[in-house]
Design a protein around this motif. Structure first.
Motif, PDB file in Angstrom:
ATOM      1  N   ALA A 141      59.938  31.907  68.898  1.00 47.55           N
ATOM      2  CA  ALA A 141      60.196  33.349  69.008  1.00 47.55           C
ATOM      3  C   ALA A 141      59.740  34.084  67.749  1.00 47.55           C
ATOM      4  N   GLY A 142      59.659  33.384  66.644  1.00 46.25           N
ATOM      5  CA  GLY A 142      59.212  34.013  65.405  1.00 46.25           C
ATOM      6  C   GLY A 142      59.401  33.015  64.285  1.00 46.25           C
ATOM      7  N   ASN A 143      58.300  32.644  63.624  1.00 46.56           N
ATOM      8  CA  ASN A 143      58.399  31.629  62.575  1.00 46.56           C
ATOM      9  C   ASN A 143      58.617  32.299  61.222  1.00 46.56           C
ATOM     10  N   PRO A 144      59.850  32.150  60.661  1.00 41.61           N
ATOM     11  CA  PRO A 144      60.129  32.787  59.374  1.00 41.61           C
ATOM     12  C   PRO A 144      59.608  31.956  58.193  1.00 41.61           C
ATOM     13  N   LEU A 145      58.951  30.818  58.492  1.00 35.28           N
ATOM     14  CA  LEU A 145      58.487  29.922  57.427  1.00 35.28           C
ATOM     15  C   LEU A 145      57.045  30.268  57.059  1.00 35.28           C
ATOM     16  N   ASP A 146      56.662  29.935  55.838  1.00 34.69           N
ATOM     17  CA  ASP A 146      55.293  30.303  55.439  1.00 34.69           C
ATOM     18  C   ASP A 146      54.316  29.130  55.598  1.00 34.69           C
ATOM     19  N   PHE A 147      54.615  28.247  56.557  1.00 38.04           N
ATOM     20  CA  PHE A 147      53.679  27.161  56.891  1.00 38.04           C
ATOM     21  C   PHE A 147      53.756  26.936  58.399  1.00 38.04           C
ATOM     22  N   ASP A 148      52.763  26.228  58.940  1.00 38.48           N
ATOM     23  CA  ASP A 148      52.730  25.972  60.383  1.00 38.48           C
ATOM     24  C   ASP A 148      53.628  24.806  60.747  1.00 38.48           C
ATOM     25  N   VAL A 149      54.178  24.861  61.944  1.00 37.97           N
ATOM     26  CA  VAL A 149      54.986  23.745  62.446  1.00 37.97           C
ATOM     27  C   VAL A 149      54.428  23.311  63.801  1.00 37.97           C
ATOM     28  N   GLU A 150      54.726  22.052  64.175  1.00 40.45           N
ATOM     29  CA  GLU A 150      54.311  21.531  65.480  1.00 40.45           C
ATOM     30  C   GLU A 150      55.432  21.777  66.480  1.00 40.45           C
ATOM     31  N   LEU A 151      55.172  22.658  67.429  1.00 39.06           N
ATOM     32  CA  LEU A 151      56.178  22.944  68.449  1.00 39.06           C
ATOM     33  C   LEU A 151      55.872  22.139  69.710  1.00 39.06           C
ATOM     34  N   PRO A 152      56.865  21.915  70.560  1.00 45.52           N
ATOM     35  CA  PRO A 152      56.631  21.131  71.784  1.00 45.52           C
ATOM     36  C   PRO A 152      55.573  21.788  72.675  1.00 45.52           C
ATOM     37  N   VAL A 153      54.666  20.949  73.224  1.00 46.70           N
ATOM     38  CA  VAL A 153      53.690  21.478  74.179  1.00 46.70           C
ATOM     39  C   VAL A 153      54.239  21.403  75.606  1.00 46.70           C
ATOM     40  N   ASP A 154      55.226  20.517  75.800  1.00 50.06           N
ATOM     41  CA  ASP A 154      55.875  20.445  77.117  1.00 50.06           C
ATOM     42  C   ASP A 154      57.376  20.156  76.931  1.00 50.06           C
ATOM     43  N   VAL A 155      58.128  20.491  77.952  1.00 52.42           N
ATOM     44  CA  VAL A 155      59.588  20.335  77.865  1.00 52.42           C
ATOM     45  C   VAL A 155      60.133  19.743  79.159  1.00 52.42           C
ATOM     46  N   VAL A 156      61.310  19.096  79.065  1.00 53.29           N
ATOM     47  CA  VAL A 156      62.032  18.698  80.267  1.00 53.29           C
ATOM     48  C   VAL A 156      62.911  19.891  80.645  1.00 53.29           C
ATOM     49  N   GLY A 157      62.535  20.542  81.763  1.00 54.01           N
ATOM     50  CA  GLY A 157      63.261  21.730  82.208  1.00 54.01           C
ATOM     51  C   GLY A 157      64.471  21.358  83.033  1.00 54.01           C
ATOM     52  N   ALA A 158      65.483  22.233  82.999  1.00 63.62           N
ATOM     53  CA  ALA A 158      66.695  22.036  83.794  1.00 63.62           C
ATOM     54  C   ALA A 158      67.040  23.365  84.459  1.00 63.62           C
ATOM     55  N   ASP A 159      67.485  23.315  85.725  1.00 65.47           N
ATOM     56  CA  ASP A 159      67.771  24.576  86.417  1.00 65.47           C
ATOM     57  C   ASP A 159      69.121  25.163  86.024  1.00 65.47           C
ATOM     58  N   GLU A 160      69.920  24.370  85.282  1.00 60.52           N
ATOM     59  CA  GLU A 160      71.168  24.891  84.714  1.00 60.52           C
ATOM     60  C   GLU A 160      71.555  23.998  83.541  1.00 60.52           C
ATOM     61  N   PHE A 161      72.501  24.473  82.727  1.00 58.34           N
ATOM     62  CA  PHE A 161      72.940  23.671  81.591  1.00 58.34           C
ATOM     63  C   PHE A 161      74.018  22.715  82.070  1.00 58.34           C
ATOM     64  N   ALA A 162      73.594  21.575  82.631  1.00 59.54           N
ATOM     65  CA  ALA A 162      74.547  20.612  83.195  1.00 59.54           C
ATOM     66  C   ALA A 162      73.953  19.215  83.160  1.00 59.54           C
ATOM     67  N   ARG A 163      74.835  18.238  83.068  1.00 58.59           N
ATOM     68  CA  ARG A 163      74.425  16.832  83.026  1.00 58.59           C
ATOM     69  C   ARG A 163      73.575  16.461  84.240  1.00 58.59           C
ATOM     70  N   ASP A 164      73.968  16.981  85.414  1.00 62.23           N
ATOM     71  CA  ASP A 164      73.271  16.594  86.651  1.00 62.23           C
ATOM     72  C   ASP A 164      72.361  17.717  87.158  1.00 62.23           C
ATOM     73  N   ALA A 165      71.866  18.523  86.243  1.00 65.88           N
ATOM     74  CA  ALA A 165      70.949  19.603  86.634  1.00 65.88           C
ATOM     75  C   ALA A 165      69.702  19.020  87.292  1.00 65.88           C
ATOM     76  N   GLU A 166      69.036  19.854  88.091  1.00 64.97           N
ATOM     77  CA  GLU A 166      67.729  19.453  88.605  1.00 64.97           C
ATOM     78  C   GLU A 166      66.745  19.528  87.436  1.00 64.97           C
ATOM     79  N   THR A 167      65.880  18.497  87.290  1.00 65.48           N
ATOM     80  CA  THR A 167      64.985  18.480  86.131  1.00 65.48           C
ATOM     81  C   THR A 167      63.522  18.340  86.547  1.00 65.48           C
ATOM     82  N   ARG A 168      62.647  18.881  85.720  1.00 69.86           N
ATOM     83  CA  ARG A 168      61.205  18.721  85.929  1.00 69.86           C
ATOM     84  C   ARG A 168      60.468  19.040  84.642  1.00 69.86           C
TER      85      ARG A 168
END
Ligand code: ADP
Ligand code: MG
Length: 349
Positions: free
Chosen positions: A208-235
């Motif tokens: 959302a906004g890098n307050p640091l004065d150097f580059d960082v490696e951010l995730p290129v992909d994520v495990v998505g969840a349809d809700e914040f729950a242990r048994d959420a649907e994931t993809r």
């Protein structure tokens, strides 16, 4: 980094020693749920006993008692009992929870005098509390000849290595949820790192906004969840393809591969903060991949800090495969931010 003088250099024969240990262990139903910190305090106590000390008065805070009702809940008795089981010696006396005295957190002189009364010297082994100027960690060190315990010194030596000359590549891995707490460390160490790998909630924040004065490696992909729950649907999604309302709760497989490659190449590693909600199996894979890569790199000097990261490492049975596991939490972070810890500053060199 300045090291405080060691308990190894103290003459303790026939002396009454006040020891500030970190016995702040988790309790469950009035019993000690995890005695790691009690065990970590044993080498210093054993050294003092072997040195012929006549009495050890061991003190620590336990939990965050707020009112009179909390006195039963946070009484030191179960901790003292466990310590007695682990190191039975009648010269050891465990004092009541330091936080029961309102003077403790105010770094009050009166309470410090009470603790020092009748003691000949003071040993601080409570690295986890060294970032707080409290009566039992700071004020009392000015009343008695003060020395650093073995655990305190080992933490300073290992963490201090990250602040001094390091071998490259230096790979910094950061994640977890307490983003604000960790930014100071990234600011202080990140500029010297060859790669700064970011997962967890931390990644969203820095994207959302890098307050640091150097580059960082951010995730290129994520495990998505349809809700914040242990048994959420994931993809798995590319980081910018997550559908509306979905949450990224772990780093994805492509990100894991990239992070693991960096970690494999490293000669110095600091890891603090899980890559995902590792408490739930569906979102534990990223943290596992990082933990396994850090443990597998035996050529690197590797340090892991943060209660949850350490828990993840322990659950995977990998803790003894890294160079140093810091018990410090907030104290480790403040030290790596470059701050002076009051409990350390109060001990002469
Ligand atoms: P540490 O104790 O190692 O310093 P933190 O306390 O900062 O780490 O963060 C650990 C917590 O972060 C864990 O409880 C984990 O579930 C949570 N977490 C990690 N990634 C995410 C995420 N993407 N979204 C929400 N919570 C996360
Ligand atoms: Mg935590």
């Amino acid at each position: 980094m300045r090291l405080p003088r060691s308990v190894r250099d103290a003459d303790v024969a026939g002396k009454t020693v006040l020891v500030r240990a970190d016995l702040n262990v988790p309790l469950e139903d009035g019993r000690v749920a995890d005695d790691t910190r009690i065990r970590a305090s044993l080498p210093t106590l054993q050294l003092l006993l072997d040195g012929g000390a006549s009495e050890l008065r061991v003190c620590s805070h336990l939990g965050r008692p707020k009112n009179e009702d909390d006195r039963a809940k946070y009484a030191i008795a179960p901790v003292a009992a466990r310590l007695r089981d682990l190191l039975p010696d009648e010269r050891i006396r465990v004092l009541e929870n330091t936080r029961f005295d309102p003077g403790e957190t105010a770094n009050d002189e009166r309470y410090a005098h009470e603790l020092a009364e009748g003691c000949d010297l003071y040993v601080n082994d409570a690295f986890g509390s060294a970032h707080r100027a409290h009566s039992s960690t700071e004020a009392v060190a000015r009343l008695l000849p003060a020395y650093a315990g073995l655990l305190l010194l080992a933490e300073l030596e290992h963490l201090g290595r990250l602040l001094g000359e390091i071998e490259h590549p230096f790979v910094l891995v950061s994640g977890g949820a307490k983003v604000e707490d960790k930014l100071g460390v990234l600011r202080n160490l990140g500029g010297r790192a060859d790669a700064v790998l970011i997962g967890g909630k931390m990644a969203e924040k820095l994207r959302a906004g890098n307050p640091l004065d150097f580059d960082v490696e951010l995730p290129v992909d994520v495990v998505g969840a349809d809700e914040f729950a242990r048994d959420a649907e994931t993809r798995v999604y590319a980081y910018d393809q997550l559908p509306d309302g979905w949450l990224g709760l772990d780093i994805g497989p492509e990100t894991r591969t990239r992070f693991v490659e960096w970690i494999e190449s490293a000669r110095t590693i600091f890891w603090n903060g899980p890559m995902g909600v590792f408490e739930w199996p569906a979102f534990a894979g990223g943290t596992e991949a990082v933990a396994e890569a850090v443990a597998a790199n035996q050529a690197a000097f590797s340090v892991v800090g943060g209660a949850d990261s350490v828990r993840a490492l322990n659950e995977l049975g990998l803790a003894d495969r890294v160079s140093w596991v810091s018990t410090g939490g907030g104290a480790s972070l403040e030290l790596l931010e470059g701050k002076e810890l009051p409990g350390v500053a109060a001990i002469p060199s």
